[in-house]
Design a protein around this motif. Structure first.
Motif, PDB file in Angstrom:
ATOM      1  N   LYS A 573      -4.097 -41.955  29.773  1.00  0.00           N
ATOM      2  CA  LYS A 573      -5.234 -42.445  28.997  1.00  0.00           C
ATOM      3  C   LYS A 573      -6.190 -41.303  28.641  1.00  0.00           C
ATOM      4  CE  LYS A 573      -5.784 -47.325  30.333  1.00  0.00           C
ATOM      5  NZ  LYS A 573      -6.701 -48.308  30.942  1.00  0.00           N
ATOM      6  N   GLN A 574      -6.400 -40.399  29.605  1.00  0.00           N
ATOM      7  CA  GLN A 574      -7.333 -39.293  29.382  1.00  0.00           C
ATOM      8  C   GLN A 574      -6.762 -38.247  28.429  1.00  0.00           C
ATOM      9  OE1 GLN A 574      -9.324 -39.413  33.845  1.00  0.00           O
ATOM     10  NE2 GLN A 574      -7.688 -38.010  33.421  1.00  0.00           N
ATOM     11  N   GLN A 575      -5.435 -38.015  28.535  1.00  0.00           N
ATOM     12  CA  GLN A 575      -4.741 -37.000  27.724  1.00  0.00           C
ATOM     13  C   GLN A 575      -5.370 -35.619  27.877  1.00  0.00           C
ATOM     14  OE1 GLN A 575      -4.280 -38.433  23.657  1.00  0.00           O
ATOM     15  NE2 GLN A 575      -2.463 -39.600  24.247  1.00  0.00           N
ATOM     16  N   THR A 576      -5.726 -35.286  29.107  1.00  0.00           N
ATOM     17  CA  THR A 576      -6.269 -33.958  29.399  1.00  0.00           C
ATOM     18  C   THR A 576      -5.416 -33.223  30.435  1.00  0.00           C
ATOM     19  OG1 THR A 576      -7.761 -34.980  31.024  1.00  0.00           O
ATOM     20  CG2 THR A 576      -8.654 -34.560  28.822  1.00  0.00           C
ATOM     21  N   GLY A 577      -4.148 -33.634  30.569  1.00  0.00           N
ATOM     22  CA  GLY A 577      -3.277 -33.003  31.552  1.00  0.00           C
ATOM     23  C   GLY A 577      -3.629 -33.449  32.959  1.00  0.00           C
ATOM     24  N   GLY A 578      -3.199 -32.664  33.949  1.00  0.00           N
ATOM     25  CA  GLY A 578      -3.507 -33.015  35.325  1.00  0.00           C
ATOM     26  C   GLY A 578      -2.559 -32.377  36.312  1.00  0.00           C
ATOM     27  N   ASP A 579      -2.787 -32.665  37.581  1.00  0.00           N
ATOM     28  CA  ASP A 579      -1.969 -32.102  38.664  1.00  0.00           C
ATOM     29  C   ASP A 579      -1.593 -33.188  39.656  1.00  0.00           C
ATOM     30  OD1 ASP A 579      -1.843 -28.975  38.641  1.00  0.00           O
ATOM     31  OD2 ASP A 579      -3.903 -29.465  38.063  1.00  0.00           O
ATOM     32  N   ALA A 614       9.781 -32.230  35.702  1.00  0.00           N
ATOM     33  CA  ALA A 614      10.581 -32.097  34.482  1.00  0.00           C
ATOM     34  C   ALA A 614      10.160 -33.118  33.431  1.00  0.00           C
ATOM     35  CB  ALA A 614      12.067 -32.267  34.825  1.00  0.00           C
ATOM     36  N   GLU A 615       9.855 -34.331  33.870  1.00  0.00           N
ATOM     37  CA  GLU A 615       9.519 -35.394  32.920  1.00  0.00           C
ATOM     38  C   GLU A 615       8.098 -35.269  32.367  1.00  0.00           C
ATOM     39  OE1 GLU A 615       9.066 -40.272  32.935  1.00  0.00           O
ATOM     40  OE2 GLU A 615      10.420 -39.305  34.375  1.00  0.00           O
ATOM     41  N   LEU A 616       7.152 -34.830  33.193  1.00  0.00           N
ATOM     42  CA  LEU A 616       5.744 -34.877  32.803  1.00  0.00           C
ATOM     43  C   LEU A 616       5.218 -33.569  32.234  1.00  0.00           C
ATOM     44  CD1 LEU A 616       4.350 -36.922  35.839  1.00  0.00           C
ATOM     45  CD2 LEU A 616       5.151 -37.753  33.619  1.00  0.00           C
ATOM     46  N   GLY A 617       6.015 -32.525  32.300  1.00  0.00           N
ATOM     47  CA  GLY A 617       5.585 -31.234  31.774  1.00  0.00           C
ATOM     48  C   GLY A 617       5.093 -31.265  30.338  1.00  0.00           C
ATOM     49  N   PRO A 618       5.785 -31.942  29.423  1.00  0.00           N
ATOM     50  CA  PRO A 618       5.318 -31.976  28.029  1.00  0.00           C
ATOM     51  C   PRO A 618       3.920 -32.561  27.868  1.00  0.00           C
ATOM     52  CG  PRO A 618       7.608 -32.667  28.162  1.00  0.00           C
ATOM     53  CD  PRO A 618       7.114 -32.553  29.572  1.00  0.00           C
ATOM     54  N   GLU A 619       3.446 -33.321  28.858  1.00  0.00           N
ATOM     55  CA  GLU A 619       2.107 -33.900  28.797  1.00  0.00           C
ATOM     56  C   GLU A 619       1.083 -33.043  29.549  1.00  0.00           C
ATOM     57  OE1 GLU A 619       2.151 -38.354  29.316  1.00  0.00           O
ATOM     58  OE2 GLU A 619       4.243 -37.936  29.845  1.00  0.00           O
ATOM     59  N   LYS A 620       1.479 -31.828  29.884  1.00  0.00           N
ATOM     60  CA  LYS A 620       0.614 -30.883  30.607  1.00  0.00           C
ATOM     61  C   LYS A 620       0.216 -31.416  31.989  1.00  0.00           C
ATOM     62  CE  LYS A 620       0.705 -28.281  26.954  1.00  0.00           C
ATOM     63  NZ  LYS A 620       1.640 -27.139  26.904  1.00  0.00           N
ATOM     64  N   ILE A 621       1.080 -32.231  32.566  1.00  0.00           N
ATOM     65  CA  ILE A 621       0.862 -32.729  33.927  1.00  0.00           C
ATOM     66  C   ILE A 621       1.796 -31.960  34.844  1.00  0.00           C
ATOM     67  CG2 ILE A 621       1.005 -34.714  35.469  1.00  0.00           C
ATOM     68  CD1 ILE A 621       0.465 -36.469  32.951  1.00  0.00           C
ATOM     69  N   ARG A 622       1.224 -31.153  35.717  1.00  0.00           N
ATOM     70  CA  ARG A 622       1.995 -30.293  36.609  1.00  0.00           C
ATOM     71  C   ARG A 622       2.282 -31.032  37.919  1.00  0.00           C
ATOM     72  NH1 ARG A 622      -1.828 -27.584  33.901  1.00  0.00           N
ATOM     73  NH2 ARG A 622      -3.373 -28.298  35.410  1.00  0.00           N
ATOM     74  N   LEU A 687      -5.364 -20.831  38.444  1.00  0.00           N
ATOM     75  CA  LEU A 687      -4.588 -19.593  38.333  1.00  0.00           C
ATOM     76  C   LEU A 687      -3.110 -19.867  38.080  1.00  0.00           C
ATOM     77  CD1 LEU A 687      -6.201 -17.440  41.177  1.00  0.00           C
ATOM     78  CD2 LEU A 687      -6.600 -17.293  38.706  1.00  0.00           C
ATOM     79  N   LEU A 688      -2.625 -21.041  38.476  1.00  0.00           N
ATOM     80  CA  LEU A 688      -1.218 -21.394  38.270  1.00  0.00           C
ATOM     81  C   LEU A 688      -1.071 -22.522  37.255  1.00  0.00           C
ATOM     82  CD1 LEU A 688       0.196 -21.302  41.930  1.00  0.00           C
ATOM     83  CD2 LEU A 688       0.206 -19.494  40.214  1.00  0.00           C
ATOM     84  N   HIS A 689      -1.926 -22.510  36.231  1.00  0.00           N
ATOM     85  CA  HIS A 689      -1.907 -23.624  35.284  1.00  0.00           C
ATOM     86  C   HIS A 689      -0.661 -23.633  34.397  1.00  0.00           C
ATOM     87  CE1 HIS A 689      -3.614 -20.396  32.795  1.00  0.00           C
ATOM     88  NE2 HIS A 689      -3.231 -21.079  31.748  1.00  0.00           N
ATOM     89  N   LYS A 690       0.135 -22.596  34.473  1.00  0.00           N
ATOM     90  CA  LYS A 690       1.394 -22.584  33.714  1.00  0.00           C
ATOM     91  C   LYS A 690       2.603 -22.728  34.639  1.00  0.00           C
ATOM     92  CE  LYS A 690      -0.499 -19.908  29.875  1.00  0.00           C
ATOM     93  NZ  LYS A 690      -0.406 -18.677  29.042  1.00  0.00           N
ATOM     94  N   SER A 691       2.352 -23.215  35.839  1.00  0.00           N
ATOM     95  CA  SER A 691       3.436 -23.369  36.813  1.00  0.00           C
ATOM     96  C   SER A 691       3.599 -24.835  37.196  1.00  0.00           C
ATOM     97  CB  SER A 691       3.134 -22.552  38.080  1.00  0.00           C
ATOM     98  OG  SER A 691       3.096 -21.168  37.781  1.00  0.00           O
ATOM     99  N   THR A 692       4.855 -25.289  37.221  1.00  0.00           N
ATOM    100  CA  THR A 692       5.136 -26.644  37.671  1.00  0.00           C
ATOM    101  C   THR A 692       6.528 -26.668  38.294  1.00  0.00           C
ATOM    102  OG1 THR A 692       5.071 -28.985  37.017  1.00  0.00           O
ATOM    103  CG2 THR A 692       6.132 -27.467  35.476  1.00  0.00           C
ATOM    104  N   GLY A 693       6.799 -27.663  39.113  1.00  0.00           N
ATOM    105  CA  GLY A 693       8.091 -27.768  39.784  1.00  0.00           C
ATOM    106  C   GLY A 693       8.275 -26.780  40.903  1.00  0.00           C
ATOM    107  N   ASN A 694       7.174 -26.202  41.372  1.00  0.00           N
ATOM    108  CA  ASN A 694       7.269 -25.174  42.406  1.00  0.00           C
ATOM    109  C   ASN A 694       7.179 -25.756  43.812  1.00  0.00           C
ATOM    110  OD1 ASN A 694       7.541 -22.800  40.856  1.00  0.00           O
ATOM    111  ND2 ASN A 694       5.373 -22.921  40.298  1.00  0.00           N
ATOM    112  N   VAL A 695       7.700 -24.981  44.759  1.00  0.00           N
ATOM    113  CA  VAL A 695       7.593 -25.308  46.179  1.00  0.00           C
ATOM    114  C   VAL A 695       6.902 -24.148  46.869  1.00  0.00           C
ATOM    115  CG1 VAL A 695       8.825 -25.800  48.304  1.00  0.00           C
ATOM    116  CG2 VAL A 695       9.697 -26.694  46.133  1.00  0.00           C
ATOM    117  N   ILE A 696       5.771 -24.447  47.500  1.00  0.00           N
ATOM    118  CA  ILE A 696       5.057 -23.422  48.264  1.00  0.00           C
ATOM    119  C   ILE A 696       5.210 -23.743  49.745  1.00  0.00           C
ATOM    120  CG2 ILE A 696       2.827 -22.345  48.732  1.00  0.00           C
ATOM    121  CD1 ILE A 696       1.990 -23.015  45.904  1.00  0.00           C
TER     122      ILE A 696
END
Length: 708
Positions: A573-579, A614-622, A687-696
């Protein structure tokens, strides 16, 4: 100092003076000024948050000459009367302030006088002097209060306010027509007092009130009595000649329906209000708001804007009134958004046109064109700002404006501040300079996080870290007692505008819906979802029961799924991405004894996270994962018998577990809950706004768990 508490009874203001407290301050006039200021600031009927200022003039010893000099102590720039301390006062030489009259070059050069105030400072530890400094300095009174009471501004914003002032106060209050605060207004106040000997105060058109006294107590009483008389007059006139606000045009929805409408709508509004800068929201269905937004006069009054500068600096000159009926069907999100988008575009265009009509050659660039105040007739009022406190205070200021309109319409006809005058305040270069001096925002400012399992251990540490870094936090847990304790702790640490709590069992779909409803109605939506709720069972495969297996799957796997799915609806609804950050475990990657049900569930959590990323990346949801291991100190999972199970599996005692876990890592370090919280912040802090699907992995280094 006479204690008159037994003789004074007020109906519309609160008499808070405690003679015992005042006497304990002795003859310390500055301490009495602070005491009086705190009392005035404690009653929002008298002044707004951070609005108004107070002063006293006392004799001090000049540190340079050793001679007695008159010094004025006055609330400094940006302070709040209710919480004022000595550090919030500016102390200036009175004679030097008067000497600035020789330097004054007229209205066109008025702003240059503010810089000269610094040359008049007596106490070098002073707060920066405010623009209102000369208004106090040039009035020949020992104690002065300048406030913005709704009852007084209602008169000040009335069409025939000057005549009402004269008749109501019998000539004891003088009228000063609207003028922007500054040096010239100080000279006008000085001249007005000289021309009207014996007056007890001044009403500034469209602005506020000045009152005074020879002592702190006299000034306090004068202020209360003046506001009480104005309030009494207004209340005598409400509904006398016509219904308040012209009467009701529509009826409010019942309370629960109002909250449901607001819950559905606010993430959409937040997303639209965040088109330039991400915003935090606030909602209220206060009865005063409902009376106004449901009235026949709403269409007439809302476009006029607010009157007092303190009001529209917080609220913008006018609100956005939604073109929605109370019973509108809000279920079709796409259709609703298309309708709202058009209304927002119209509002932004209107604001841009206002800017273009009123701007000067040296005006700052146009600011965020989105509304601050949004009115939904029959439902309530939304406000949006950079943080929760500002959004809440903006809402309170607009309620002040509603009170002013209500009063002015009862006794006369309401007048908003002329558009050009409003612009000159909103885009005042001194206001712009104040904005530029604001401290840098924290990394998570303007963001909202929901943390499951947040009442203790890792979850609580995560919530604390996110709050420390500027986020608004919704702390959830199924342990209501522990949650109440955390709620009290966070309020003491961060104040009332940073965190709220919601009881949540992550296997209960209705409870999940209600937790996100809390996020919506408290802050406007959600940006960060941290799935931390969990439990652990350590048994051999032979000893693991079906119930053991099912509860681990339900809490860890299905819980993560249900919470993420519900939160996703708000993010979209917000369309502002997210984590989304999922707290999983080293056990998702490492096979160990007596761990089949827990390890299987953790592996499912990990792979679900990859699938979601993988599914939510196009919506800028990490979507990222943090894998802890062996967080023993303060962790709740060790309370369930897990520690005993792991110790048995490794053939050691429970007391030996911390050292055992540390020694098996390459770093030989004990892992703390704070370490996990830091990893979560790394994922969401920008700082990691371009990273998704990672394991720390935060496990001290377990080679078997290295991701490969």
């Amino acid at each position: 100092m006479e204690n008159t508490v037994d003789k004074i009874s007020y109906k519309y203001v609160s008499y808070l003076w405690d003679e015992e407290v005042a006497s304990s301050l002795g003859n310390d006039e500055v301490a009495l000024l602070i005491y009086r200021s705190n009392l005035l600031g404690a009653d929002l009927r008298l002044t707004n948050y951070a609005g108004g200022n107070t002063s006293c003039k006392v004799m001090e010893t000049d540190p340079l000459t050793g001679q007695d000099v008159e010094v004025m102590w006055v609330k400094g720039s940006g302070g709040d009367l209710g919480t004022l301390k000595k550090s919030g006062l500016a102390a200036l030489y009175v004679d030097k302030l008067h000497s600035l009259k020789k330097r004054y070059r007229g209205l066109e050069n008025e702003d240059e006088m503010v810089g000269l105030f610094n040359h008049c400072i007596y106490d070098l530890d002073s707060k920066a002097p405010s623009i209102d400094t000369p208004l106090h300095a040039f009035l020949p009174f020992k104690h002065i209060d300048h406030l913005h009471p709704d009852a007084i501004i209602a008169i000040a914003a009335a069409k025939n306010g000057e005549q009402i002032t004269k008749e109501l106060f019998g000539g004891k209050l003088a009228w000063v027509p609207w003028q922007k605060p500054g040096f010239d207004l100080g000279l006008i106040l000085e001249r007005t007092v000289q021309e009207n000997p014996g007056i007890t105060g001044l009403i500034l058109g469209s602005h506020g009130l000045f009152t005074w006294g020879d002592t702190a107590y006299e000034s306090y009483i004068n202020t209360l009595e003046t506001i009480e008389r104005a309030s009494e007059y207004l209340n005598e006139n409400y509904g006398k000649n016509r219904p308040v606000f012209g009467g009701a045009k529509i009826q409010s929805l019942p309370k629960e329906q109002r909250l449901e409408k607001a819950n559905t709508l606010i993430p959409l509004l937040r997303g639209l209000c965040s088109s330039q800068n991400r915003m935090i929201g606030h909602f209220t269905d206060d009865e005063r708001v409902l009376e106004y937004i449901n009235s026949n006069d709403l269409d007439k009054l809302a476009p006029l804007g607010t009157s007092c500068p303190d009001h529209f600096l917080r609220t913008k000159i006018r609100p956005l009134v939604l073109n929605l009926t109370p019973d509108a069907d809000l279920s079709d999100t796409q259709q609703l958004k298309e309708q709202l988008v058009q209304q927002f575009e119209d509002y932004r265009a209107d604001y841009n046109a206002y800017y273009e009509r009123c701007k000067h050659t040296n005006s700052p660039a146009v600011r965020d064109t989105n509304p601050v105040i949004i009115l939904y007739p029959g439902v309530g009022m939304f406000s949006f700002a950079k943080d929760k406190q500002t959004a809440r205070v903006s809402s309170e200021f607009y309620i002040n404006a509603i009170n002013v309109m209500r009063g002015a319409e009862a006794i006369s006809e309401y007048q908003g501040l002329p558009e050009q005058e409003a612009f000159n305040i909103e885009y005042w270069l001194l206001e712009e300079a104040k904005l530029q001096r604001m401290p840098k925002e924290k990394p998570l400012s303007r963001k909202i996080a929901l943390v499951t399992g947040g009442s203790g251990g890792i979850g609580k540490a995560i919530a604390e870290k996110l709050a420390q870094e500027g986020a608004c936090v919704v702390i959830t847990d199924m342990n209501e007692k522990a949650l109440n304790e955390v709620n009290d702790e966070f309020k003491k640490a961060f104040g009332k505008d940073t965190a709220v709590t919601a009881t949540l069992n992550v296997t209960d779909g209705n409870a999940i819906v209600n937790a996100f409803k809390t996020a919506n109605l408290s802050f406007g939506g959600v940006d960060i979802i941290v799935n931390c709720a969990g439990l652990s069972i350590s048994k051999s495969i032979a000893d693991t029961t079906e119930a053991d297996y099912d509860i681990l799957q339900d809490v860890l796997v299905k819980g993560q799924f249900l919470v993420s799915k519900e939160g996703l609806g708000i993010l979209r609804k917000q369309q502002t991405g997210g984590d989304i950050v999922n707290i999983v475990s080293k056990n998702a990657l490492v096979s160990g004894p007596n761990n089949v049900a827990y390890g299987t569930a953790k592996a499912a959590q990990l792979h679900m996270s990859r699938l979601m990323a993988a599914e939510l990346g196009p919506e800028k949801i990490r979507v990222n994962v943090v894998n802890p291991d062996a967080v023993i100190r303060g962790s709740k999972i060790w309370e369930s018998g897990w520690a005993a199970g792991r110790a048995k599996a490794y053939g050691i005692s429970i007391e030996e577990l911390p050292a055992y876990y540390a020694k098996r890592t390459v770093l030989n370090e004990e892992i703390l809950a704070e370490d996990i919280a830091n990893a979560v912040f790394l994922c969401v802090g920008g700082l990691l706004h371009k990273s998704t699907g990672n394991v720390i992995n935060v496990d001290g280094g377990v080679p078997a768990a290295f991701v490969r």
